[in-house]
Design a protein around this motif. Structure first.
Motif, PDB file in Angstrom:
ATOM      1  N   LEU A  32       0.809  -1.211   0.000  1.00  7.98           N
ATOM      2  CA  LEU A  32       0.000   0.000   0.000  1.00  7.98           C
ATOM      3  C   LEU A  32       0.843   1.263   0.000  1.00  7.98           C
ATOM      4  O   LEU A  32       0.405   2.319  -0.441  1.00  7.98           O
ATOM      5  N   ASN A  33       2.092   1.148   0.487  1.00  8.57           N
ATOM      6  CA  ASN A  33       2.930   2.334   0.655  1.00  8.57           C
ATOM      7  C   ASN A  33       4.230   2.291  -0.136  1.00  8.57           C
ATOM      8  O   ASN A  33       5.065   3.168   0.017  1.00  8.57           O
ATOM      9  N   SER A  92       4.851   2.623  -3.354  1.00  6.26           N
ATOM     10  CA  SER A  92       5.007   3.540  -4.477  1.00  6.26           C
ATOM     11  C   SER A  92       3.881   4.555  -4.482  1.00  6.26           C
ATOM     12  O   SER A  92       2.759   4.254  -4.106  1.00  6.26           O
ATOM     13  N   GLN A  93       4.165   5.743  -4.905  1.00  5.83           N
ATOM     14  CA  GLN A  93       3.150   6.787  -4.988  1.00  5.83           C
ATOM     15  C   GLN A  93       2.746   7.087  -6.434  1.00  5.83           C
ATOM     16  O   GLN A  93       2.073   8.075  -6.712  1.00  5.83           O
ATOM     17  N   GLN A  94       3.153   6.240  -7.358  1.00  7.61           N
ATOM     18  CA  GLN A  94       2.811   6.454  -8.756  1.00  7.61           C
ATOM     19  C   GLN A  94       1.331   6.158  -8.988  1.00  7.61           C
ATOM     20  O   GLN A  94       0.826   5.108  -8.610  1.00  7.61           O
ATOM     21  N   ASP A  95       0.639   7.099  -9.600  1.00 15.56           N
ATOM     22  CA  ASP A  95      -0.804   6.972  -9.799  1.00 15.56           C
ATOM     23  C   ASP A  95      -1.160   5.723 -10.600  1.00 15.56           C
ATOM     24  O   ASP A  95      -2.198   5.109 -10.371  1.00 15.56           O
ATOM     25  N   LYS A 123      -0.045   2.872 -10.496  1.00 12.59           N
ATOM     26  CA  LYS A 123       0.052   1.626  -9.736  1.00 12.59           C
ATOM     27  C   LYS A 123      -0.912   1.575  -8.555  1.00 12.59           C
ATOM     28  O   LYS A 123      -0.927   0.597  -7.809  1.00 12.59           O
ATOM     29  N   LYS A 124      -1.713   2.606  -8.361  1.00 13.89           N
ATOM     30  CA  LYS A 124      -2.569   2.649  -7.183  1.00 13.89           C
ATOM     31  C   LYS A 124      -3.577   1.509  -7.164  1.00 13.89           C
ATOM     32  O   LYS A 124      -3.771   0.847  -6.141  1.00 13.89           O
ATOM     33  N   ARG A 132      -1.841  -1.791  -6.484  1.00 13.46           N
ATOM     34  CA  ARG A 132      -1.405  -1.914  -5.085  1.00 13.46           C
ATOM     35  C   ARG A 132      -2.593  -2.175  -4.161  1.00 13.46           C
ATOM     36  O   ARG A 132      -2.514  -2.982  -3.245  1.00 13.46           O
ATOM     37  N   LEU A 133      -3.703  -1.495  -4.416  1.00 15.14           N
ATOM     38  CA  LEU A 133      -4.897  -1.708  -3.607  1.00 15.14           C
ATOM     39  C   LEU A 133      -5.413  -3.140  -3.748  1.00 15.14           C
ATOM     40  O   LEU A 133      -5.755  -3.795  -2.757  1.00 15.14           O
ATOM     41  N   ARG A 178      -4.074   8.430   4.559  1.00 17.62           N
ATOM     42  CA  ARG A 178      -3.564   7.057   4.508  1.00 17.62           C
ATOM     43  C   ARG A 178      -4.299   6.159   5.487  1.00 17.62           C
ATOM     44  O   ARG A 178      -4.598   4.992   5.179  1.00 17.62           O
ATOM     45  N   THR A 228      -9.545  -0.318   3.136  1.00 18.49           N
ATOM     46  CA  THR A 228      -9.008  -1.517   2.489  1.00 18.49           C
ATOM     47  C   THR A 228      -9.217  -2.739   3.370  1.00 18.49           C
ATOM     48  O   THR A 228      -9.636  -3.810   2.900  1.00 18.49           O
TER      49      THR A 228
END
Length: 550
Positions: free
Chosen positions: A159-160, A162-165, A167-168, A171-172, A215, A222
């Motif tokens: 969840l944390n 990467s901050q690349q949109d 991959k959101k 990751r979720l 977050r 989640t």
């Protein structure tokens, strides 16, 4: 190039944490790992083997019905592998490695919360020297108690990471899958994910609260999503795909939503003077509990003092107080979420028998204690801050490690001697060159009779080999209502139908009559007590009295 170096450093740090954790854990638990014994539920592994089906494992279909398929198949793998005492040693060693990996990941999380390298590892160890977890994991190789924590930590990592949109969504989805894996393994321990969110909330800077708040909301939603998916699956599975009878304590269709009962349970959990807080083998003396209360109060006061000293508070007092109110509310909500499983299970008294259900509850309070110790150390100069914080942690870690070593050595020694006692009785009988067709146990009424079946099978495997006998339970079958004394004719019929290599296992309670039959060994289990073995070892080895055997 700099980014590549950073990734390499993170990987080396994690590997170092895991290796160091494994070494420390092995030093603490090596006597319990290297003994030859089975303990409690793992006696059934003596029935196992690589050629055995999962269905033949006692409890496999029960776990499938409960909605824990991952636990069912992990236990099946243990059943297939650990069918000898020597292989059971290897399983315990693997459990230790899994425990060390989980400690390493938690230490990594603490490091990301700006703790030092050493204090991060020490903080992580605090969570794994709680006897509610390590006792079943080491003694019985209970992998499903550790795996949900590992899945929860990995879910948090994804969840944390990467901050690349772009991959959101991925990751979720991956985090939800990992949380589902935790719930499908052991749902009570899967709530450790709420403890992770709690830790990140506690150790975050108040000035960063808007980002942290987002977050916290995302991670909580989640987790709720995964819990909802699990509940739907488990509920439907239990009603439409049941393979075994389920006691009321495990029913998902009768959760406790009674406000008065939930309040009563909360009051019981908050009371740290209760026996549930016997997290160390020596128990919790009143002095220890007063120290815990003092630490909680002093740490809270220290947190307020540090806030008042901060530049953020001095520049934006109203905003700081507003953020503090929100953060405090979030902490209370996360504490309740961490213990939600205990609040809604149908039978709260069930925890008296399944002590590991309390693990996440203790871990949630430990989060507060570690944060309070961190706040108190923050009152000192930066030069001494980390040393003082580590000193706080060592006050728990040193006695916890010593007691863990003593108690696990005592329990493993007791388990080994208990098997050897029964093995010696059977060996003495066989040394007379008499055939053995029946082993009858006389047991106290407080004993669970069917445990004798698993025990004597493990003994006969050691003496006869795995394929030279056919053990049959000829007493009242498990789950059938009635009394053994009224089952004697069925018992005789069972004895008459034994094969050439057949050996029957039967029992009677103390004071009850039983039928004598040819080629019969009677074992009076009232003359032996694991508790007496346990207490005798503690007194002779360390002059210790009063520690709990359970």
């Amino acid at each position: 190039m700099q980014n590549m170096f950073s990734i390499g450093f993170k990987q080396k740090r994690l590997i170092s944490y895991i290796l160091l954790s494994f070494v420390v854990l092995y030093v603490i638990f090596s006597p319990a790992i290297n003994q030859l014994y089975y303990s409690s539920d793992d006696f059934r592994y003596a029935f196992g083997g690589l050629n055995k089906t999962c269905v033949s494992d006692d409890g496999f279909e029960f776990m499938l019905t409960l909605g824990r398929p991952i636990q069912a198949y992990i236990d099946c793998a243990s059943y297939k592998f650990a069918y000898t005492l020597e292989r059971m040693q290897i399983l315990r060693l693997f459990s230790l490695l899994l425990l060390a990996t989980t400690i390493g990941l938690l230490a990594n999380l603490f490091f990301s919360l700006r703790l030092s390298l050493v204090s991060a590892l020490a903080s992580a160890f605090c969570f794994f020297l709680i006897q509610y977890l390590y006792s079943p994991v080491i003694l019985m190789g209970t992998l499903p108690l550790v795996l949900p924590i590992l899945f929860a930590l990995l879910a948090n990592l994804f969840l944390n990471v990467s901050q690349q949109d772009t991959k959101k969504v991925f990751r979720l989805a991956l985090s939800v899958i990992l949380l589902l894996c935790a719930l499908l393994t052991y749902p009570a321990v899967a709530f450790f994910f709420a403890v992770i969110i709690l830790l990140k909330t506690l150790f975050s800077d108040l000035s960063d609260w808007p980002v942290i708040r987002s977050r916290v909301i995302l991670e909580t939603l989640t987790f709720f999503s995964a819990c909802l998916l699990y509940f739907v699956f488990a509920y439907l599975n239990m009603h439409y795909n049941a393979r075994a009878l389920i006691p009321p304590s495990y029913h998902l269709d009768h959760p406790n939503f009674n406000i008065l009962e939930i309040t009563k349970r909360l009051a019981s959990l908050i009371n740290i003077f209760d026996d549930k807080w016997a997290i160390l083998p020596s128990g919790q003396s009143p002095a220890q509990k007063i120290i815990l209360l003092t630490l909680l109060l002093a740490g809270s006061v220290a947190g307020v003092i540090l806030l008042c000293r901060s530049d953020f508070y001095k520049k934006e007092k109203k905003t700081a107080l507003y953020f503090l109110l929100q953060k405090t509310a979030a902490v209370f909500c996360l504490l309740i979420l961490s213990n939600a499983f205990l609040l809604v299970i149908p039978d709260f008294d069930f925890i008296k028998f399944e002590h590991w259900l309390l693990y996440v509850y203790i871990a949630s309070v430990f989060s507060l204690l570690i944060w309070c110790a961190y706040q108190l150390s923050g009152l000192f100069s930066p030069h001494w801050r980390h040393a003082i914080f580590i000193s706080f942690l060592l006050v728990f870690l040193i006695p916890a490690s010593l007691q863990a070593n003593i108690i696990m050595t005592a329990r493993s020694w007791t388990a080994a001697k208990y098997i050897n006692y029964h093995q010696r009785l059977v060996a003495n009988y066989l040394s007379k060159s008499e055939p053995l067709k029946r082993i009858h146990f006389i047991i106290p009424s407080s004993y669970y009779p069917y445990d004798r079946y698993f025990l004597i099978n493990a003994v006969l495997v050691q003496l006869h080999g795995r394929h030279n006998f056919d053990l049959t339970w000829c007493s009242l079958p498990r789950g059938i209502p009635g009394k053994e004394i009224d089952h004697q004719q069925d018992m005789r019929n069972c004895l008459d139908n034994l094969g050439s290599n057949g050996i029957a296992a039967t029992y009677s309670f103390v004071g009850e009559p039983y039928q004598q039959t040819p080629d019969m060994l009677v074992i009076d289990d009232t003359k032996i007590s694991p508790i007496e073995y346990f207490n005798d070892w503690l007194i002779k080895s360390h002059n210790i009295r009063g520690w709990s055997y359970s």
